[in-house]
Scaffold this active site. Structure first.
Site, PDB file in Angstrom:
ATOM      1  N   ASP A  81      16.984 -16.948  12.554  1.00  0.00           N
ATOM      2  CA  ASP A  81      16.464 -16.358  11.324  1.00  0.00           C
ATOM      3  C   ASP A  81      17.542 -15.628  10.519  1.00  0.00           C
ATOM      4  O   ASP A  81      18.581 -15.221  11.028  1.00  0.00           O
ATOM      5  CB  ASP A  81      15.305 -15.410  11.611  1.00  0.00           C
ATOM      6  CG  ASP A  81      15.639 -14.345  12.659  1.00  0.00           C
ATOM      7  OD1 ASP A  81      16.442 -14.626  13.564  1.00  0.00           O
ATOM      8  OD2 ASP A  81      15.091 -13.228  12.571  1.00  0.00           O
ATOM      9  N   GLU A 139      14.367 -12.970  15.455  1.00  0.00           N
ATOM     10  CA  GLU A 139      15.110 -11.932  16.200  1.00  0.00           C
ATOM     11  C   GLU A 139      15.266 -10.687  15.364  1.00  0.00           C
ATOM     12  O   GLU A 139      15.242  -9.570  15.886  1.00  0.00           O
ATOM     13  CB  GLU A 139      16.475 -12.472  16.625  1.00  0.00           C
ATOM     14  CG  GLU A 139      17.235 -11.538  17.581  1.00  0.00           C
ATOM     15  CD  GLU A 139      17.957 -10.399  16.876  1.00  0.00           C
ATOM     16  OE1 GLU A 139      18.121  -9.323  17.499  1.00  0.00           O
ATOM     17  OE2 GLU A 139      18.361 -10.552  15.699  1.00  0.00           O
TER      18      GLU A 139
END
Length: 396
Positions: A81, A139
């Site tokens: 991400d 994350e």
């Protein structure tokens, strides 16, 4: 074996840079990594791995079956991400999505996972055990690892490796940390309930803002005088709100912050310790409080033997002058720690800093990486995976 891995990595280097630049130009926020996941799944499938999509919402798992008799599964986790940051670099492959940027190097991490899969898939006949590549979403909001674990990504995994880029380490170097790598990070919310009154007559009221200020000071002072200084705690109140008018004493205040710690015993004691201090302050001045302590992610505690293995692989691959033993942990958080509740593991730092030029920190809008680090990371991971099968069997 090492020479084969290095040769494959150098051959793949242009393709790996192409992958990284594609990912960098098309970042996606936490929990929205749909295009990234599809791209990852396509590369893994082309390497012959068994691929499972939509694990942990938008995560991907790729399984590589070795030909040996070792039944252990080694996990290799990378995250995918990006951050809600407007990119300010001038690179030609800068983010094409306004307000979204890979400012933490997850585009590099994903590339490292794919590159390692590409190399090991070409060495499948000599691979003694199985490798599970875990491509994790979210994350940055510390949620994705939990999603992946709940969806079975760690089922039967014996050990797990992780990696994170580090701009303060020169590119083509590896940082090794024994013990605590990152901090536990928790959220704190405190409500102080006092009693309103006229600003000219404070003795007739219970000033929630003043009491909140006493609580903040008491917490900071108590860290210095009641907690072991060799087991650090960082408590930050980042938000405070209360009051309705300049001449009205506030009856209620809300505070919110973060609490960081490194040692599991300290981490376990923090909720009761904080609530006790705030309660005592409020009772002293006739107020009441509500303390909401929300656990985040625990500290990453690197397994000693697996850290030794990564260090040995890096030294053999690159020489001791390109391996740094990190003497200090980071008080940043990393949800890689949630995988360690299922199996032992270790995370290393991959240097991505440019020599003799300004290197912006992680999460900076001008953050850039020296792409020569990609081969370093891929070789280190692939070679460490091969060495893993030569290590003694360990029950997770």
């Amino acid at each position: 074996m090492l020479s084969t891995i290095k040769t494959l990595a150098q051959t793949l280097a242009p393709r790996l840079i192409e992958i990284r630049r594609h990912l960098h130009a098309h970042p996606e926020l936490s929990g929205q990594e749909y295009q990234t996941a599809a791209y990852v799944a396509g590369v893994l499938s082309s390497c012959g791995l068994r691929v499972e999509e939509a694990v942990g919402k938008t995560g991907v798992v790729g399984e590589l079956q070795g030909r040996g008799e070792d039944n252990r599964i080694l996990g290799i986790r990378t995250d995918m991400d990006a951050l809600p940051i407007q990119e300010l670099t001038s690179v030609e492959f800068a983010s094409r999505k306004p307000g979204i940027m890979h400012a933490c190097g997850h585009d590099v991490h994903t590339t490292l996972g794919l590159g390692t899969a590409m190399i090991l898939s070409q060495m499948q006949e000599s691979l003694q055990g199985n490798v599970r590549f875990i491509f994790q979403p979210a994350e940055e909001i510390a949620q994705g690892a939990g999603w992946m674990v709940r969806d079975g990504a760690m089922r039967d995994v014996s050990s797990i490796f992780g990696v994170h880029v580090f701009p303060s380490i020169p590119a083509q170097s590896v940082g090794i940390r024994y013990g605590a790598l990152t901090a536990a990070a928790d959220d704190l919310e405190i409500f102080i309930q006092g009693e309103s009154g006229h600003g000219a007559r404070p003795h007739e009221a219970k000033d929630a803002i003043w009491i909140a200020a006493q609580a903040i000071c008491a917490l900071q002072q108590a860290i210095a005088r009641t907690q072991n200084p060799l087991r650090p705690i960082v408590l930050t109140i980042g938000q405070i709100a209360g009051g309705r008018a300049p001449n009205v004493i506030a009856d209620r205040v809300r505070m919110a912050g973060t609490v960081r710690s490194l040692h599991p015993e300290t981490h376990a004691s923090l909720p009761a310790w904080i609530e006790g201090i705030v309660n005592d302050i409020c009772k002293m001045y006739g107020a009441s409080c509500e303390v909401n302590y929300r656990r985040g992610v625990p500290s990453v505690q690197n397994d000693f033997a697996l850290t030794q293995l990564i260090e040995a692989a890096a030294r053999e691959a690159w020489g001791s002058d390109r391996v740094q033993i990190l003497t200090e942990p980071s008080l940043g958080a990393e949800d890689f720690s949630l995988y360690l509740e299922s199996a032992p593991g270790t995370m290393f730092r991959l240097g991505v800093g440019y020599p003799e030029r300004l290197n912006h920190p992680l999460h900076h809008p001008e953050f850039e990486v020296d792409e020569s680090a990609i081969v370093t990371g891929v070789v280190t991971l692939a070679y460490a995976a091969c060495k893993y099968w030569q290590s003694p069997h360990r029950e997770s």
